[in-house]
Design an enzyme around this catalytic site. Structure first.
Site, mmCIF file in Angstrom:
data_model
loop_
_atom_site.group_PDB
_atom_site.id
_atom_site.type_symbol
_atom_site.label_atom_id
_atom_site.label_comp_id
_atom_site.label_asym_id
_atom_site.label_seq_id
_atom_site.Cartn_x
_atom_site.Cartn_y
_atom_site.Cartn_z
ATOM 1 N N MET A 100 -6.493 9.258 9.654
ATOM 2 C CA MET A 100 -7.054 9.761 8.402
ATOM 3 C C MET A 100 -8.017 10.922 8.645
ATOM 4 O O MET A 100 -9.081 11.020 8.038
ATOM 5 C CB MET A 100 -7.771 8.626 7.642
ATOM 6 N N LYS A 122 -3.466 3.540 -2.393
ATOM 7 C CA LYS A 122 -4.624 4.407 -2.589
ATOM 8 C C LYS A 122 -4.316 5.739 -1.938
ATOM 9 O O LYS A 122 -4.199 5.837 -0.721
ATOM 10 C CB LYS A 122 -5.868 3.802 -1.937
ATOM 11 N N ASP A 128 0.809 -1.216 0.000
ATOM 12 C CA ASP A 128 0.000 0.000 0.000
ATOM 13 C C ASP A 128 0.846 1.271 0.000
ATOM 14 O O ASP A 128 2.058 1.244 0.213
ATOM 15 C CB ASP A 128 -0.906 0.012 1.235
#
Length: 263
Positions: A179, A66, A44
């Protein structure tokens, strides 16, 4: 072992590995050993590529990160890639930042592998929610200050603030937001509505790496400090009295003490 043409491949299997918060030395020994044994590694965006040095030189490395503004794979596409590589190459390591089961959608991948009857195992990693504050000498719990901690995502799939944050802001617990940097102003408003304007806050970018940045303040000042220090994602937010234990918070304590004396 299966022979396909001239190439011999092992029986398919999948290992979900947590890479830890960023520092390549903070992956577990078991995780590093899995990388050494891998035929294919799917990794990732939050994985420090230096971690890949634990792998064999001829391993197939596939970036499936991503991130905003970059080409990204859907979760469905990642699931299918993981299975396809296992069937055609053998041992696939699905390498994820932090821990695979802390907002890493690891169980979805585990479940998908099971639907193809591919054996899978999980090797946990150090979650940034605990390890990154810890590296900054900020415990998520501390006697007399915090008896529990929440780990909350800052933004849901719909782009809204997590409903859990409304509840978390009302508690005395340490609240670690992953996040959530782009929602910092909104989260600050939640705490201000709870009259927690002076609650200590830390924002840590790229925790555990050489590019780490830190802002230490209170609810009322943290947005301005983050802008001054040009802190960007990926970053974690820590709200709670435990942040007052950080050495950089001492001047703020002294200021409040001086104001109290004047009053």
């Amino acid at each position: 072992m299966i022979t396909t043409g001239t190439r011999r491949i092992r029986e398919p299997r999948i290992t979900l590995v947590g890479a830890g918060p960023g520092d390549p030395e903070l992956i577990t020994m078991k995780g590093a050993n899995a990388l050494k044994d891998a035929d294919v590694i799917l990794y990732d965006a939050l994985v420090n590529e230096a971690v890949l040095e634990y792998a064999a030189k001829d391993v197939v490395k596939v970036y499936v990160g991503k991130r905003s503004g970059e080409h990204s794979y859907s979760q469905e596409a990642v699931n299918q890639l993981m299975v396809d590589y296992a069937l055609n190459y053998g041992h696939v390591v699905r390498l994820k930042g932090g821990d695979p089961f802390v907002f890493g959608r690891g169980y979805e991948e585990l479940n998908f592998a099971a639907s193809y009857s591919i054996p899978a195992q999980v090797i946990p990693g150090l979650s940034s929610s605990i390890s990154v504050p810890g590296l900054q000498q900020i415990p998520v719990t501390h006697r007399g200050l915090s008896e529990s901690f929440w780990v909350v995502t800052g933004t849901t799939a719909s782009g809204a603030i997590s409903n859990d944050l409304y509840e978390a802001a009302r508690t005395r617990a340490t609240v670690v937001v992953l996040m959530g940097l782009n929602k910092l102003k909104d989260i600050v408003k939640l705490y201000q509505q709870e009259h927690k304007n002076r609650l200590p806050v830390a924002v840590i970018q790229n925790g555990s790496t050489e590019n780490e940045k830190l802002a230490i303040g209170i609810v009322d000042t943290i947005v301005e400090l983050v802008e001054e220090k040009n802190i960007k994602a990926p970053a974690i937010l820590v709200f709670g009295e435990v942040v007052s234990l950080h050495p950089q918070f001492q001047p703020i304590k002294d200021f409040f003490a001086a104001v109290k004396e004047v009053d």
